[in-house]
Design a protein around this motif. Structure first.
Motif, PDB file in Angstrom:
ATOM      1  N   LEU A 120       0.803  -1.219   0.000  1.00  0.00           N
ATOM      2  CA  LEU A 120       0.000   0.000   0.000  1.00  0.00           C
ATOM      3  C   LEU A 120       0.842   1.278   0.000  1.00  0.00           C
ATOM      4  CD1 LEU A 120      -3.064   0.578   0.020  1.00  0.00           C
ATOM      5  CD2 LEU A 120      -2.941   0.725   2.507  1.00  0.00           C
ATOM      6  N   LEU A 157       1.895   3.116  -3.303  1.00  0.00           N
ATOM      7  CA  LEU A 157       0.958   3.903  -4.114  1.00  0.00           C
ATOM      8  C   LEU A 157       1.132   5.402  -3.911  1.00  0.00           C
ATOM      9  CD1 LEU A 157      -2.342   1.821  -3.784  1.00  0.00           C
ATOM     10  CD2 LEU A 157      -0.787   1.945  -5.739  1.00  0.00           C
ATOM     11  N   LEU A 212      -4.865   5.847  -3.565  1.00  0.00           N
ATOM     12  CA  LEU A 212      -5.410   4.496  -3.487  1.00  0.00           C
ATOM     13  C   LEU A 212      -6.024   4.073  -4.819  1.00  0.00           C
ATOM     14  CD1 LEU A 212      -7.110   4.662   0.030  1.00  0.00           C
ATOM     15  CD2 LEU A 212      -4.813   3.847  -0.554  1.00  0.00           C
ATOM     16  N   PRO A 240      -8.307   1.064  -5.408  1.00  0.00           N
ATOM     17  CA  PRO A 240      -8.957  -0.101  -4.811  1.00  0.00           C
ATOM     18  C   PRO A 240      -9.293  -1.223  -5.774  1.00  0.00           C
ATOM     19  CG  PRO A 240     -10.458   1.766  -4.900  1.00  0.00           C
ATOM     20  CD  PRO A 240      -9.094   2.291  -5.227  1.00  0.00           C
ATOM     21  N   ALA A 245      -5.224  -1.715  -8.398  1.00  0.00           N
ATOM     22  CA  ALA A 245      -3.907  -2.064  -7.851  1.00  0.00           C
ATOM     23  C   ALA A 245      -3.646  -3.547  -8.076  1.00  0.00           C
ATOM     24  CB  ALA A 245      -3.832  -1.728  -6.368  1.00  0.00           C
ATOM     25  N   SER A 256      -1.066  -7.153  -7.646  1.00  0.00           N
ATOM     26  CA  SER A 256      -0.051  -7.889  -6.894  1.00  0.00           C
ATOM     27  C   SER A 256       0.979  -8.542  -7.814  1.00  0.00           C
ATOM     28  CB  SER A 256      -0.723  -8.966  -6.024  1.00  0.00           C
ATOM     29  OG  SER A 256      -1.454  -9.892  -6.826  1.00  0.00           O
ATOM     30  N   SER A 298      -0.715  -5.492   1.607  1.00  0.00           N
ATOM     31  CA  SER A 298      -0.956  -5.365   0.169  1.00  0.00           C
ATOM     32  C   SER A 298      -1.822  -4.154  -0.165  1.00  0.00           C
ATOM     33  CB  SER A 298      -1.624  -6.630  -0.365  1.00  0.00           C
ATOM     34  OG  SER A 298      -2.986  -6.671   0.010  1.00  0.00           O
ATOM     35  N   ALA A 299      -1.707  -3.726  -1.423  1.00  0.00           N
ATOM     36  CA  ALA A 299      -2.503  -2.604  -1.924  1.00  0.00           C
ATOM     37  C   ALA A 299      -3.705  -3.071  -2.724  1.00  0.00           C
ATOM     38  CB  ALA A 299      -1.630  -1.706  -2.807  1.00  0.00           C
ATOM     39  N   SER A 300      -3.784  -4.361  -3.036  1.00  0.00           N
ATOM     40  CA  SER A 300      -4.769  -4.851  -4.000  1.00  0.00           C
ATOM     41  C   SER A 300      -5.781  -5.805  -3.379  1.00  0.00           C
ATOM     42  CB  SER A 300      -4.044  -5.574  -5.145  1.00  0.00           C
ATOM     43  OG  SER A 300      -3.332  -6.693  -4.635  1.00  0.00           O
ATOM     44  N   GLN A 341     -10.014  -0.370   3.639  1.00  0.00           N
ATOM     45  CA  GLN A 341      -8.710   0.172   3.998  1.00  0.00           C
ATOM     46  C   GLN A 341      -7.895   0.533   2.763  1.00  0.00           C
ATOM     47  OE1 GLN A 341      -6.777  -2.733   6.482  1.00  0.00           O
ATOM     48  NE2 GLN A 341      -8.505  -2.892   7.889  1.00  0.00           N
ATOM     49  N   LYS A 342      -8.257  -0.072   1.640  1.00  0.00           N
ATOM     50  CA  LYS A 342      -7.543   0.184   0.387  1.00  0.00           C
ATOM     51  C   LYS A 342      -8.322   1.123  -0.521  1.00  0.00           C
ATOM     52  CE  LYS A 342      -5.736  -4.477   0.929  1.00  0.00           C
ATOM     53  NZ  LYS A 342      -5.641  -5.844   0.405  1.00  0.00           N
TER      54      LYS A 342
END
Length: 362
Positions: free
Chosen positions: A96, A99, A103, A105, A108, A110, A135-137, A203-204
């Motif tokens: 995360l 980025l 964001l 959501p 993003a 992996s 992770s961001a995704s 959260q993302k």
């Protein structure tokens, strides 16, 4: 007094190594004669690779360039252990913080994590330790498997054959001889109200009105591997990367406990008078295998008479587990009088927290 300081990182703001050092520095200003033992911790998220580097001083950091979570190149590294295994951290490839505050959501990816795994295998890694927190995704780990050779249209067959085996027949590279162990910091399933999209999507940046659609997309992906149970604890970790790695044939294990054992924390707790742990945000997820809950459980087993103290940037959960130190916890999270200080200046926060905790126990 013997004081064991075993915090996690303050996610995205300070490493566990730096936090432990700052707490120590603050503590020593009040109690310079105490015996302080630093054990920087991790749970499979950010800082896990550094924890392994501490445990294995002869390990080698190997640079690699991969696709970042926003599709742009990211320069990072994986860790070659002396026994030939490789440690690859998702937070360093697809995390995360990469980025830059923007964001993504639903876009993003992996993929970079899979590319780093492939690079480690190409370099001769005999086994893999994969840390998948941060992770961001929320992509189910599909880009990871595609980076490992899975054809975009391929997966397990409909009559229940082993998902990993049938996927491998379509190009997914085999597991290394030493196997693949995945360190996860959550026990969430892939789907449903406690799954990857519902719990971690917001959260993302995932809006509430899109959670159902993303969950449905994950369900469609999971259906392509009928032999892999999406309710497996940890399948929903890292936006479903846990599930993707299960489909490859990997084994999921609780990250914080694995790291604690690696660092020898159970033995280091012997004879401790005080145990200090911490993380950026102490909330309802902290009890599900996060660093503070693991450190506390080990304290109960190996140093039950020791006081348990928590340093956290924010507390948003009952402190029942830290009942004996509840008043200390509250003070530790309001160290400087500035509510955002833990994020804006995390090491100053940790230093002052250490100082005030030492003053209180003294």
């Amino acid at each position: 007094m013997r004081v064991v300081i075993a915090p996690d990182s303050l996610k995205g703001t300070a490493t566990a190594v730096d936090v432990a050092g700052a707490v120590r520095d603050g503590w020593l200003t009040e109690r310079p004669d105490d015996d302080l033992v630093l054990v920087p911790m991790a749970d499979g998220g950010e800082g896990t690779l550094d924890a392994f580097a501490v445990a294995y001083p002869d390990a080698e950091r190997v640079p690699v360039r991969v696709t970042g979570p926003d599709g742009q190149p990211v320069g990072t590294h994986w860790l070659r252990l002396p026994d030939g295994r490789a440690v690859v951290e998702l937070a360093a490839t697809s995390g995360l913080p990469l980025l830059g505050g923007v964001l993504r959501p639903e876009t993003a990816t992996s993929r970079g994590f899979g590319e780093a795994i492939a690079a480690a295998l190409d370099a001769g890694a005999t086994g893999l330790v994969l840390a998948i927190g941060g992770s961001a995704s929320t992509d189910g780990g599909r880009p990871v498997l595609e980076a490992l050779g899975l054809d975009a249209g391929d997966a397990g067959d409909a009559d229940g054959a082993d998902g990993a085996a049938s996927a491998a027949a379509g190009g997914l590279r085999p597991l290394p001889p030493g196997g693949v162990v995945v360190l996860t910091d959550v026990v969430s399933p892939l789907l449903g109200p406690t799954g990857a999209a519902a719990v971690f999507g917001p959260q993302k940046g995932l809006p509430a009105d899109r959670i159902g659609a993303v969950d449905a997309r994950l369900a469609e992906w999971a259906a392509r591997f009928p032999a892999v149970d999406p309710t497996t604890p940890g399948a929903g970790a890292a936006g479903g990367v846990g599930f993707g790695l299960l489909a490859w044939g990997a084994t999921l294990v609780p990250g914080a406990r694995a790291v604690a054992d690696l660092l020898g924390l159970p033995g280091l707790l012997g004879g401790a008078d005080v145990v200090v742990t911490g993380e950026g945000r102490f909330d309802e997820q902290s009890a599900a295998g996060k660093v503070p809950s693991v450190v506390l459980a080990l304290r109960d087993a190996h140093a039950p008479a020791a006081s348990a103290l928590l340093v956290a940037g924010e507390v948003d959960a009952p402190l029942d587990a830290f009942t004996a130190a509840a008043s200390l916890v509250v003070l530790a999270t309001q160290t400087t009088g500035e509510p955002d200080d833990a994020l804006r200046d995390p090491l100053r926060f940790a230093t002052v927290a250490g100082q005030r905790l030492a003053r209180l126990v003294g």
